[in-house]
Write a protein that holds these residues in place. Structure first.
Motif, PDB file in Angstrom:
ATOM      1  N   CYS A  61       0.819  -1.214   0.000  1.00 18.77           N
ATOM      2  CA  CYS A  61       0.000   0.000   0.000  1.00 18.77           C
ATOM      3  C   CYS A  61       0.851   1.261   0.000  1.00 18.77           C
ATOM      4  O   CYS A  61       0.409   2.330   0.415  1.00 18.77           O
ATOM      5  CB  CYS A  61      -0.930  -0.017   1.200  1.00 18.77           C
ATOM      6  SG  CYS A  61      -2.108  -1.375   1.138  1.00 18.77           S
ATOM      7  N   ILE A  62       2.095   1.115  -0.431  1.00 18.70           N
ATOM      8  CA  ILE A  62       3.035   2.233  -0.564  1.00 18.70           C
ATOM      9  C   ILE A  62       3.509   2.228  -2.012  1.00 18.70           C
ATOM     10  O   ILE A  62       3.890   1.186  -2.539  1.00 18.70           O
ATOM     11  CB  ILE A  62       4.251   2.053   0.376  1.00 18.70           C
ATOM     12  CG1 ILE A  62       3.803   1.924   1.832  1.00 18.70           C
ATOM     13  CG2 ILE A  62       5.241   3.204   0.210  1.00 18.70           C
ATOM     14  CD1 ILE A  62       4.909   1.459   2.779  1.00 18.70           C
ATOM     15  N   ASP A  63       3.448   3.370  -2.682  1.00 20.39           N
ATOM     16  CA  ASP A  63       3.940   3.439  -4.062  1.00 20.39           C
ATOM     17  C   ASP A  63       5.415   3.087  -4.106  1.00 20.39           C
ATOM     18  O   ASP A  63       6.196   3.493  -3.243  1.00 20.39           O
ATOM     19  CB  ASP A  63       3.737   4.847  -4.637  1.00 20.39           C
ATOM     20  CG  ASP A  63       2.284   5.124  -4.992  1.00 20.39           C
ATOM     21  OD1 ASP A  63       1.573   4.185  -5.389  1.00 20.39           O
ATOM     22  OD2 ASP A  63       1.866   6.291  -4.868  1.00 20.39           O
ATOM     23  N   SER A  64       5.804   2.332  -5.132  1.00 17.32           N
ATOM     24  CA  SER A  64       7.187   1.921  -5.305  1.00 17.32           C
ATOM     25  C   SER A  64       7.771   2.614  -6.533  1.00 17.32           C
ATOM     26  O   SER A  64       7.384   2.296  -7.653  1.00 17.32           O
ATOM     27  CB  SER A  64       7.259   0.408  -5.491  1.00 17.32           C
ATOM     28  OG  SER A  64       8.558   0.018  -5.861  1.00 17.32           O
ATOM     29  N   PRO A  65       8.707   3.560  -6.340  1.00 10.08           N
ATOM     30  CA  PRO A  65       9.334   4.202  -7.492  1.00 10.08           C
ATOM     31  C   PRO A  65      10.035   3.223  -8.420  1.00 10.08           C
ATOM     32  O   PRO A  65      10.155   3.464  -9.619  1.00 10.08           O
ATOM     33  CB  PRO A  65      10.341   5.172  -6.865  1.00 10.08           C
ATOM     34  CG  PRO A  65       9.843   5.405  -5.484  1.00 10.08           C
ATOM     35  CD  PRO A  65       9.156   4.134  -5.072  1.00 10.08           C
ATOM     36  N   SER A  66      10.446   2.063  -7.888  1.00 14.14           N
ATOM     37  CA  SER A  66      11.137   1.071  -8.721  1.00 14.14           C
ATOM     38  C   SER A  66      10.162   0.248  -9.565  1.00 14.14           C
ATOM     39  O   SER A  66      10.583  -0.528 -10.409  1.00 14.14           O
ATOM     40  CB  SER A  66      11.964   0.134  -7.844  1.00 14.14           C
ATOM     41  OG  SER A  66      11.112  -0.659  -7.039  1.00 14.14           O
ATOM     42  N   GLY A  67       8.856   0.408  -9.295  1.00 15.64           N
ATOM     43  CA  GLY A  67       7.861  -0.347 -10.044  1.00 15.64           C
ATOM     44  C   GLY A  67       7.525  -1.690  -9.432  1.00 15.64           C
ATOM     45  O   GLY A  67       6.725  -2.443  -9.976  1.00 15.64           O
ATOM     46  N   SER A  68       8.098  -2.001  -8.302  1.00 15.22           N
ATOM     47  CA  SER A  68       7.807  -3.244  -7.609  1.00 15.22           C
ATOM     48  C   SER A  68       6.348  -3.226  -7.129  1.00 15.22           C
ATOM     49  O   SER A  68       5.829  -2.172  -6.759  1.00 15.22           O
ATOM     50  CB  SER A  68       8.763  -3.374  -6.412  1.00 15.22           C
ATOM     51  OG  SER A  68       8.398  -4.471  -5.615  1.00 15.22           O
ATOM     52  N   PRO A  69       5.672  -4.387  -7.116  1.00 16.27           N
ATOM     53  CA  PRO A  69       4.294  -4.417  -6.613  1.00 16.27           C
ATOM     54  C   PRO A  69       4.215  -4.124  -5.117  1.00 16.27           C
ATOM     55  O   PRO A  69       3.164  -3.788  -4.597  1.00 16.27           O
ATOM     56  CB  PRO A  69       3.810  -5.834  -6.920  1.00 16.27           C
ATOM     57  CG  PRO A  69       5.030  -6.640  -7.175  1.00 16.27           C
ATOM     58  CD  PRO A  69       6.110  -5.695  -7.600  1.00 16.27           C
TER      59      PRO A  69
ATOM     60  N   GLU B  23      13.832   0.331   1.344  1.00 18.55           N
ATOM     61  CA  GLU B  23      14.538   1.603   1.122  1.00 18.55           C
ATOM     62  C   GLU B  23      13.642   2.664   0.484  1.00 18.55           C
ATOM     63  O   GLU B  23      14.000   3.843   0.434  1.00 18.55           O
ATOM     64  CB  GLU B  23      15.811   1.383   0.297  1.00 18.55           C
ATOM     65  CG  GLU B  23      15.598   0.740  -1.047  1.00 18.55           C
ATOM     66  CD  GLU B  23      15.652  -0.788  -1.026  1.00 18.55           C
ATOM     67  OE1 GLU B  23      15.778  -1.351  -2.125  1.00 18.55           O
ATOM     68  OE2 GLU B  23      15.562  -1.414   0.047  1.00 18.55           O
ATOM     69  N   GLU B  24      12.447   2.280   0.008  1.00 17.39           N
ATOM     70  CA  GLU B  24      11.493   3.227  -0.583  1.00 17.39           C
ATOM     71  C   GLU B  24      10.467   3.736   0.425  1.00 17.39           C
ATOM     72  O   GLU B  24       9.668   4.605   0.110  1.00 17.39           O
ATOM     73  CB  GLU B  24      10.766   2.565  -1.769  1.00 17.39           C
ATOM     74  CG  GLU B  24      11.692   2.193  -2.897  1.00 17.39           C
ATOM     75  CD  GLU B  24      11.014   1.380  -3.983  1.00 17.39           C
ATOM     76  OE1 GLU B  24      11.425   1.540  -5.146  1.00 17.39           O
ATOM     77  OE2 GLU B  24      10.082   0.593  -3.683  1.00 17.39           O
ATOM     78  N   TYR B  25      10.476   3.188   1.637  1.00 19.85           N
ATOM     79  CA  TYR B  25       9.543   3.623   2.667  1.00 19.85           C
ATOM     80  C   TYR B  25       9.824   5.074   3.044  1.00 19.85           C
ATOM     81  O   TYR B  25      10.991   5.502   3.074  1.00 19.85           O
ATOM     82  CB  TYR B  25       9.678   2.778   3.932  1.00 19.85           C
ATOM     83  CG  TYR B  25       9.285   1.322   3.822  1.00 19.85           C
ATOM     84  CD1 TYR B  25       8.667   0.789   2.698  1.00 19.85           C
ATOM     85  CD2 TYR B  25       9.555   0.475   4.879  1.00 19.85           C
ATOM     86  CE1 TYR B  25       8.319  -0.549   2.636  1.00 19.85           C
ATOM     87  CE2 TYR B  25       9.214  -0.867   4.826  1.00 19.85           C
ATOM     88  CZ  TYR B  25       8.592  -1.371   3.709  1.00 19.85           C
ATOM     89  OH  TYR B  25       8.252  -2.695   3.655  1.00 19.85           O
ATOM     90  N   PRO B  26       8.789   5.842   3.400  1.00 26.09           N
ATOM     91  CA  PRO B  26       9.035   7.189   3.925  1.00 26.09           C
ATOM     92  C   PRO B  26       9.863   7.095   5.207  1.00 26.09           C
ATOM     93  O   PRO B  26       9.740   6.118   5.958  1.00 26.09           O
ATOM     94  CB  PRO B  26       7.636   7.723   4.241  1.00 26.09           C
ATOM     95  CG  PRO B  26       6.681   6.810   3.562  1.00 26.09           C
ATOM     96  CD  PRO B  26       7.377   5.499   3.372  1.00 26.09           C
TER      97      PRO B  26
END
Length: 172
Positions: free
Chosen positions: A47-55, A60-63
């Motif tokens: 439920c967090i957008d992934s800049p890498s495109g991962s589902p 490391e993409e967490y706020p």
């Protein structure tokens, strides 16, 4: 009898809130909803957008911890203590949040102006609250035709109420 299930009674699925990130977990985030600090909240990595495109967002993409974020209430678990709020921070959900209708299974839009409502189920026998999303039309259609007042209320909740001459609130 003490009812733990009244906690967060002012929060509704589909509501946008501000939350502070408390910790990172391998599965997602622990958060604190502003104004509801005594209740647990979490955001699953899906439920967090992934800049890498991962589902699923990568850790490391967490706020960062301490950051305040906008989130949408995805689910409120009041079935047994403690009350727990599940959030989503996906941009698409912030624009328009939907959840499967408990009647037909199709997505019901729970964001303001949407076609969905949240139905809470409670009992006088004890605490605990179950809830489900439904399209207004699906829920109203499942009520007996003799329950016209209930049908009208399902269709009117949260919307501008039409004038009711019997109540003296006619339009000028």
């Amino acid at each position: 009898m003490r009812r733990f299930d009244s906690v967060c009674g002012d929060l509704i699925v589909g509501t946008t809130v501000r939350a502070t990130i408390i910790s990172h977990e391998r599965w997602g985030l622990i958060a604190e909803v502003l104004g509801h600090e005594t209740v647990g909240a979490s955001v699953d990595g899906r439920c967090i957008d992934s800049p890498s495109g991962s589902p699923r967002a990568l850790p490391e993409e967490y706020p960062p911890v301490g950051k305040q974020v906008d989130a949408v209430v995805q689910e409120i678990d009041r079935y047994h203590p403690p009350v727990w709020i599940r959030l989503t921070t996906r941009a698409a959900d912030l624009r328009e949040f939907s959840w499967p209708c408990g009647c037909c299974g199709e997505p019901a839009v729970l964001s303001p102006g949407g076609d969905g409502v949240t139905v809470d189920v409670r009992s006088t026998d004890g605490p605990g609250c179950a809830s489900f999303a439904a399209h207004r039309a699906c829920l109203a259609d499942r009520l007996k035709t003799e329950f016209n007042g209930d049908r009208a209320r399902v269709n009117a909740v949260g919307r501008d109420q039409p004038p009711n001459p019997a109540l003296g609130n006619q339009s000028p």
